[in-house]
Design a protein around this motif. Structure first.
Motif, PDB file in Angstrom:
ATOM      1  N   TRP A  64      44.164  36.091  66.244  1.00  0.00           N
ATOM      2  CA  TRP A  64      44.491  35.936  65.031  1.00  0.00           C
ATOM      3  C   TRP A  64      45.805  36.822  64.374  1.00  0.00           C
ATOM      4  O   TRP A  64      45.768  37.396  63.430  1.00  0.00           O
ATOM      5  CB  TRP A  64      43.177  36.298  64.086  1.00  0.00           C
ATOM      6  CG  TRP A  64      41.902  35.557  64.440  1.00  0.00           C
ATOM      7  CD1 TRP A  64      40.817  36.153  65.371  1.00  0.00           C
ATOM      8  CD2 TRP A  64      41.594  34.233  64.014  1.00  0.00           C
ATOM      9  NE1 TRP A  64      40.136  35.173  65.238  1.00  0.00           N
ATOM     10  CE2 TRP A  64      40.518  33.914  64.575  1.00  0.00           C
ATOM     11  CE3 TRP A  64      42.218  33.362  63.243  1.00  0.00           C
ATOM     12  CZ2 TRP A  64      39.812  32.736  64.435  1.00  0.00           C
ATOM     13  CZ3 TRP A  64      41.590  32.232  62.957  1.00  0.00           C
ATOM     14  CH2 TRP A  64      40.431  31.918  63.638  1.00  0.00           C
ATOM     15  N   ALA A  65      46.792  36.644  65.281  1.00  0.00           N
ATOM     16  CA  ALA A  65      47.866  37.472  65.142  1.00  0.00           C
ATOM     17  C   ALA A  65      48.484  36.773  63.718  1.00  0.00           C
ATOM     18  O   ALA A  65      48.252  35.905  63.253  1.00  0.00           O
ATOM     19  CB  ALA A  65      49.041  37.037  66.226  1.00  0.00           C
ATOM     20  N   PRO A  66      49.334  37.605  63.061  1.00  0.00           N
ATOM     21  CA  PRO A  66      49.333  39.111  62.941  1.00  0.00           C
ATOM     22  C   PRO A  66      48.424  39.887  62.508  1.00  0.00           C
ATOM     23  O   PRO A  66      48.972  41.152  62.005  1.00  0.00           O
ATOM     24  CB  PRO A  66      50.875  39.193  62.569  1.00  0.00           C
ATOM     25  CG  PRO A  66      50.623  38.254  61.278  1.00  0.00           C
ATOM     26  CD  PRO A  66      49.775  37.154  61.931  1.00  0.00           C
ATOM     27  N   SER A  67      47.268  39.629  62.416  1.00  0.00           N
ATOM     28  CA  SER A  67      46.284  40.700  61.781  1.00  0.00           C
ATOM     29  C   SER A  67      45.901  41.735  62.669  1.00  0.00           C
ATOM     30  O   SER A  67      45.910  41.880  63.970  1.00  0.00           O
ATOM     31  CB  SER A  67      44.805  39.835  61.340  1.00  0.00           C
ATOM     32  OG  SER A  67      44.252  39.541  62.577  1.00  0.00           O
ATOM     33  N   PRO A  68      45.404  42.749  62.122  1.00  0.00           N
ATOM     34  CA  PRO A  68      44.908  43.998  62.667  1.00  0.00           C
ATOM     35  C   PRO A  68      43.859  43.460  63.678  1.00  0.00           C
ATOM     36  O   PRO A  68      42.962  42.719  63.382  1.00  0.00           O
ATOM     37  CB  PRO A  68      44.619  45.016  61.689  1.00  0.00           C
ATOM     38  CG  PRO A  68      45.232  44.442  60.349  1.00  0.00           C
ATOM     39  CD  PRO A  68      45.263  42.844  60.581  1.00  0.00           C
ATOM     40  N   GLY A  73      40.706  44.914  63.677  1.00  0.00           N
ATOM     41  CA  GLY A  73      39.630  45.102  63.057  1.00  0.00           C
ATOM     42  C   GLY A  73      39.272  43.684  62.325  1.00  0.00           C
ATOM     43  O   GLY A  73      38.147  42.945  62.434  1.00  0.00           O
ATOM     44  N   GLU A  74      40.494  43.080  61.677  1.00  0.00           N
ATOM     45  CA  GLU A  74      40.167  41.784  60.875  1.00  0.00           C
ATOM     46  C   GLU A  74      39.940  40.779  62.067  1.00  0.00           C
ATOM     47  O   GLU A  74      39.300  39.783  61.731  1.00  0.00           O
ATOM     48  CB  GLU A  74      41.641  41.714  60.109  1.00  0.00           C
ATOM     49  CG  GLU A  74      41.750  42.306  59.053  1.00  0.00           C
ATOM     50  CD  GLU A  74      42.914  42.178  58.197  1.00  0.00           C
ATOM     51  OE1 GLU A  74      43.523  40.969  58.225  1.00  0.00           O
ATOM     52  OE2 GLU A  74      43.362  43.047  57.675  1.00  0.00           O
ATOM     53  N   LEU A  80      33.667  36.982  64.817  1.00  0.00           N
ATOM     54  CA  LEU A  80      32.392  37.061  64.429  1.00  0.00           C
ATOM     55  C   LEU A  80      31.913  35.983  63.437  1.00  0.00           C
ATOM     56  O   LEU A  80      30.690  35.069  63.535  1.00  0.00           O
ATOM     57  CB  LEU A  80      32.103  38.344  63.948  1.00  0.00           C
ATOM     58  CG  LEU A  80      30.486  38.786  63.637  1.00  0.00           C
ATOM     59  CD1 LEU A  80      29.620  38.444  65.048  1.00  0.00           C
ATOM     60  CD2 LEU A  80      30.188  39.920  62.909  1.00  0.00           C
ATOM     61  N   ILE A  81      32.754  35.878  62.319  1.00  0.00           N
ATOM     62  CA  ILE A  81      32.641  34.811  61.505  1.00  0.00           C
ATOM     63  C   ILE A  81      32.548  33.370  61.998  1.00  0.00           C
ATOM     64  O   ILE A  81      31.695  32.472  61.696  1.00  0.00           O
ATOM     65  CB  ILE A  81      33.598  34.720  60.269  1.00  0.00           C
ATOM     66  CG1 ILE A  81      33.244  35.953  59.388  1.00  0.00           C
ATOM     67  CG2 ILE A  81      33.541  33.510  59.277  1.00  0.00           C
ATOM     68  CD1 ILE A  81      34.254  36.370  58.437  1.00  0.00           C
TER      69      ILE A  81
END
Length: 134
Positions: free
Chosen positions: A95-99, A101-102, A108-109
């Motif tokens: 899920w780049a560029p997200s951190p 944790g996100e 999970l979602i």
């Protein structure tokens, strides 16, 4: 009208089987052309789509097809395929560029939605066959 619904459902199921098998060939081609990260995800999607469409083909021959069958099958099929493709690409890129944790929350979602879709698809088939026998 029932014959038309049954024929339409059979055609949709056959197209679903063909698309599922086509996706497996695309996965193989991804693997051969240097994108082995996409191949397992697409093989998984191919297996589910082919099995689901095959179950719908069996359903078309065993039970009376109604309008909701014609709505539910392609809706679940298309939603699952589109969401699986979207989530697998996001997962591969983390899920780049997200951190981090996100990215974990997004994974999970997505997993929850995929499992829910699998349960809905399985339940719709079981319910249809159980309703036939009662």
């Amino acid at each position: 009208m029932t014959l038309l619904l049954k024929a339409t459902h059979i055609v949709l199921a056959c197209l679903g089987i063909i698309l599922g098998i086509t996706i497996s060939f695309i996965a193989l081609e991804n693997y051969n052309q240097g994108r082995p990260d996409l191949a397992p995800w697409r093989f998984g999607m191919s297996v589910f789509l082919t099995l689901y469409a095959s179950a719908q083909l069996v359903t078309a021959f065993k039970v009376k097809i109604t309008s909701p069958h014609l709505f539910i099958f392609p809706t679940i099929y298309i939603f699952f395929a589109a969401f699986w493709e979207h989530s697998s690409r996001g997962y591969i890129k983390n899920w780049a560029p997200s951190p981090s944790g996100e990215a974990k929350i997004q994974n999970l979602i997505c997993l929850t939605i995929i499992i829910a879709t699998l349960i809905i698809a399985t339940r719709s088939i079981i319910k249809t066959h159980r309703h036939k026998h009662n």
